[in-house]
Scaffold this motif. Structure first.
Motif, PDB file in Angstrom:
ATOM      1  N   VAL A 190       3.923   5.578  -5.816  1.00  0.00           N
ATOM      2  CA  VAL A 190       3.860   5.549  -7.275  1.00  0.00           C
ATOM      3  C   VAL A 190       2.717   6.422  -7.783  1.00  0.00           C
ATOM      4  CG1 VAL A 190       3.415   4.056  -9.258  1.00  0.00           C
ATOM      5  CG2 VAL A 190       4.993   3.312  -7.478  1.00  0.00           C
ATOM      6  N   ASN A 191       1.567   6.354  -7.131  1.00  0.00           N
ATOM      7  CA  ASN A 191       0.430   7.178  -7.535  1.00  0.00           C
ATOM      8  C   ASN A 191       0.747   8.664  -7.429  1.00  0.00           C
ATOM      9  OD1 ASN A 191      -1.325   5.147  -8.266  1.00  0.00           O
ATOM     10  ND2 ASN A 191      -2.186   4.951  -6.222  1.00  0.00           N
ATOM     11  N   ALA A 192       1.434   9.060  -6.365  1.00  0.00           N
ATOM     12  CA  ALA A 192       1.804  10.463  -6.195  1.00  0.00           C
ATOM     13  C   ALA A 192       2.736  10.902  -7.317  1.00  0.00           C
ATOM     14  CB  ALA A 192       2.462  10.675  -4.840  1.00  0.00           C
ATOM     15  N   ARG A 193       3.642  10.043  -7.680  1.00  0.00           N
ATOM     16  CA  ARG A 193       4.582  10.375  -8.757  1.00  0.00           C
ATOM     17  C   ARG A 193       3.858  10.495 -10.099  1.00  0.00           C
ATOM     18  NH1 ARG A 193      10.661   9.140  -8.784  1.00  0.00           N
ATOM     19  NH2 ARG A 193      11.141  10.195 -10.706  1.00  0.00           N
ATOM     20  N   VAL A 194       2.909   9.603 -10.338  1.00  0.00           N
ATOM     21  CA  VAL A 194       2.143   9.657 -11.585  1.00  0.00           C
ATOM     22  C   VAL A 194       1.285  10.916 -11.631  1.00  0.00           C
ATOM     23  CG1 VAL A 194       0.263   8.537 -12.859  1.00  0.00           C
ATOM     24  CG2 VAL A 194       2.163   7.172 -11.979  1.00  0.00           C
ATOM     25  N   ARG A 195       0.659  11.262 -10.518  1.00  0.00           N
ATOM     26  CA  ARG A 195      -0.149  12.488 -10.475  1.00  0.00           C
ATOM     27  C   ARG A 195       0.708  13.713 -10.772  1.00  0.00           C
ATOM     28  NH1 ARG A 195      -2.605   9.852  -6.113  1.00  0.00           N
ATOM     29  NH2 ARG A 195      -1.307  10.970  -4.629  1.00  0.00           N
ATOM     30  N   LEU A 231       0.825  -1.208   0.000  1.00  0.00           N
ATOM     31  CA  LEU A 231       0.000   0.000   0.000  1.00  0.00           C
ATOM     32  C   LEU A 231       0.865   1.267   0.000  1.00  0.00           C
ATOM     33  CD1 LEU A 231      -2.902  -0.821   2.478  1.00  0.00           C
ATOM     34  CD2 LEU A 231      -2.975  -0.731  -0.019  1.00  0.00           C
ATOM     35  N   LYS A 232       1.929   1.248   0.785  1.00  0.00           N
ATOM     36  CA  LYS A 232       2.817   2.403   0.868  1.00  0.00           C
ATOM     37  C   LYS A 232       3.498   2.652  -0.477  1.00  0.00           C
ATOM     38  CE  LYS A 232       6.344   4.264   3.914  1.00  0.00           C
ATOM     39  NZ  LYS A 232       7.209   3.993   5.060  1.00  0.00           N
TER      40      LYS A 232
END
Length: 65
Positions: A28-33, A22-23
């Protein structure tokens, strides 16, 4: 009794792995955003202010992430 200890150990390892997953997914999601925002604005990076000189420079990114 050893089966219960083994089951508890496997459960603890699975829980730890799940939390790590989850971490990592959030990272990864933050980087993609951030990359999507940059693409939307047609920018090449994020400017950050150098506290010593007061100049703005492009944010240095770690290439291994």
């Amino acid at each position: 009794m050893p089966q219960i200890l083994l089951l508890a150990a496997v459960g603890a390892i699975a829980w730890y792995g799940y939390r790590r997953l989850l971490k990592e997914a959030e990272r990864v999601n933050a980087r993609v955003r951030q990359a999507e925002k940059e693409a939307e604005n047609r920018s090449t990076g994020t400017l950050v202010k150098d506290p010593v000189t007061g100049e703005y420079r492009l944010e240095k990114r770690d290439k291994t992430d």
